[in-house]
Write an enzyme that holds these catalytic residues in place. Structure first.
Site, mmCIF file in Angstrom:
data_model
loop_
_atom_site.group_PDB
_atom_site.id
_atom_site.type_symbol
_atom_site.label_atom_id
_atom_site.label_comp_id
_atom_site.label_asym_id
_atom_site.label_seq_id
_atom_site.Cartn_x
_atom_site.Cartn_y
_atom_site.Cartn_z
ATOM 1 N N HIS A 30 34.817 34.875 38.363
ATOM 2 C CA HIS A 30 35.366 35.723 38.006
ATOM 3 C C HIS A 30 37.196 35.510 38.305
ATOM 4 O O HIS A 30 37.923 36.113 37.353
ATOM 5 C CB HIS A 30 35.607 36.779 39.546
ATOM 6 C CG HIS A 30 36.851 37.488 39.291
ATOM 7 N ND1 HIS A 30 37.077 38.514 38.730
ATOM 8 C CD2 HIS A 30 37.860 37.596 40.414
ATOM 9 C CE1 HIS A 30 37.924 39.488 38.735
ATOM 10 N NE2 HIS A 30 38.835 38.876 39.827
ATOM 11 N N SER A 84 41.465 41.493 37.150
ATOM 12 C CA SER A 84 41.328 41.534 38.101
ATOM 13 C C SER A 84 42.006 43.627 38.573
ATOM 14 O O SER A 84 41.689 43.614 37.898
ATOM 15 C CB SER A 84 41.122 40.733 39.442
ATOM 16 O OG SER A 84 40.952 40.903 40.602
ATOM 17 N N GLU A 91 29.037 34.628 37.892
ATOM 18 C CA GLU A 91 29.038 34.920 39.656
ATOM 19 C C GLU A 91 28.005 36.224 39.011
ATOM 20 O O GLU A 91 28.692 37.614 38.475
ATOM 21 C CB GLU A 91 29.933 35.800 39.676
ATOM 22 C CG GLU A 91 30.923 34.948 40.559
ATOM 23 C CD GLU A 91 32.022 35.170 40.687
ATOM 24 O OE1 GLU A 91 32.494 35.673 40.185
ATOM 25 O OE2 GLU A 91 32.705 33.855 41.634
#
Length: 316
Positions: free
Chosen positions: A293, A180, A237
């Site tokens: 994620h 991330s 996602e």
């Protein structure tokens, strides 16, 4: 066959650990393999402070107990070290210990019992943008940004030398991993200091950060075709709108998050991988089926560590 096996393993991870998809910022580390131990590895630890004295780090280092190979051990520097440590278990370390070149693993964490230190990582893992101090604010929550270069200097001058003192290391097999915002730091380092590491690994990097700032850095990066890159994304996602914010997030911050994510295409990471590969850089791009994620953090670690150890098929 490898893709089928990978899908089965990752689907099982998605079913067994749904809470990790969006980890709460208040989640605590608890007991890890650094406390209980693992066959074939010993753990050392040390602490360092940021140059401005505002952030404090605890680095836990997993060192193989066997003799180093003639060229030394490969080494992996892992950001979000507390979160990474929670995903590494004794079974994985035991497997790595039996590999042809078991890696030394440095878990670079903030010196607290939090899994994620949101404010500190938002500063350390993001580069400074044009526009003065007023521009160094996060789109999500208004956190301070812009400390990536100072953090890289800390790794190079304060953390890496102490890791190197613990074991003989192979200077040609040095990996940097992040997830991330950590992936933002990894790619920023790749684009601005490509010789700092030999392998750059980013799990679902937040390419939307700064309105796609990393895409601008990519376009002006120096040529370094001998540096390897590993990129992973989850496919659970498929759009920025589908990514659900953590419970209790301020509605204004949620809207800012969604607007920021619209600044890049949904497949921005895949597109970046294709461009880097076309430029001659060895890039491996992998979609992790069924994972969100948050779940790509844990799923990417064995893939990186087995790749670094010389046994990539085991990670798959």
């Amino acid at each position: 066959m490898r893709r089928i096996l990978l899908a089965i393993v990752l689907l099982g991870a998605a079913v067994l650990a749904p809470a990790s998809a969006q980890p709460a910022l208040s989640r605590r580390v608890g007991t890890t393999v650094a406390d209980t131990g693992a066959p074939g590895y010993r753990f050392e630890q040390f602490r360092v402070d940021s140059a401005d004295g505002q952030r404090h780090y605890r680095v836990r280092v997993a060192v193989p107990t066997r003799s180093a190979p003639p060229q030394g051990f490969p080494v992996a520097y892992l950001l979000d070290g507390n979160a990474a440590l929670m995903e590494v278990d004794a079974a994985l370390l035991a497997r790595l210990a039996d590999a042809s070149r078991p890696p030394v693993i440095a878990f670079i964490a903030y010196d607290s019992d939090l899994r994620i230190e949101a404010d500190s990582r938002a500063f350390d893992y993001t580069p400074r943008r044009p526009g003065g101090d007023d521009a160094q604010r996060d789109a999500i929550g208004g956190r301070s940004n812009g400390g990536a270069d100072a953090f890289l200097a800390l790794i190079e001058t304060s953390i890496a030398p102490r890791v190197q003192a613990l074991a003989a290391l192979d200077g040609t097999r040095r990996a940097l991993w992040g997830h991330s915002y950590g992936g933002v730091f990894v790619l920023h380092t790749l684009f601005t200091h490509p010789r700092a590491f030999d392998l750059y690994a980013a799990a679902d990097p937040s390419l939307w950060w700064g309105g796609g700032h990393l895409l601008k850095e990519e376009s002006t990066r120096p040529t370094a075709t001998d540096t390897r890159v590993l990129l992973w994304v989850g496919d659970a996602e498929s759009s920025s709108e589908a990514r659900q914010p953590p419970p209790g997030r301020d509605p204004k911050a949620v809207q800012a998050m969604r607007q920021a994510r619209r600044s890049v295409p949904p497949d921005a990471t895949a597109q970046m991988a294709a461009r880097l590969r076309q430029s001659g850089m060895p890039v491996t791009f992998t979609t992790l089926p069924g994972l969100s994620h948050g779940q790509t953090l844990g799923a990417s670690l064995p893939l990186l560590l087995d790749e670094l150890s010389g046994d990539p098929e085991k990670g798959r």
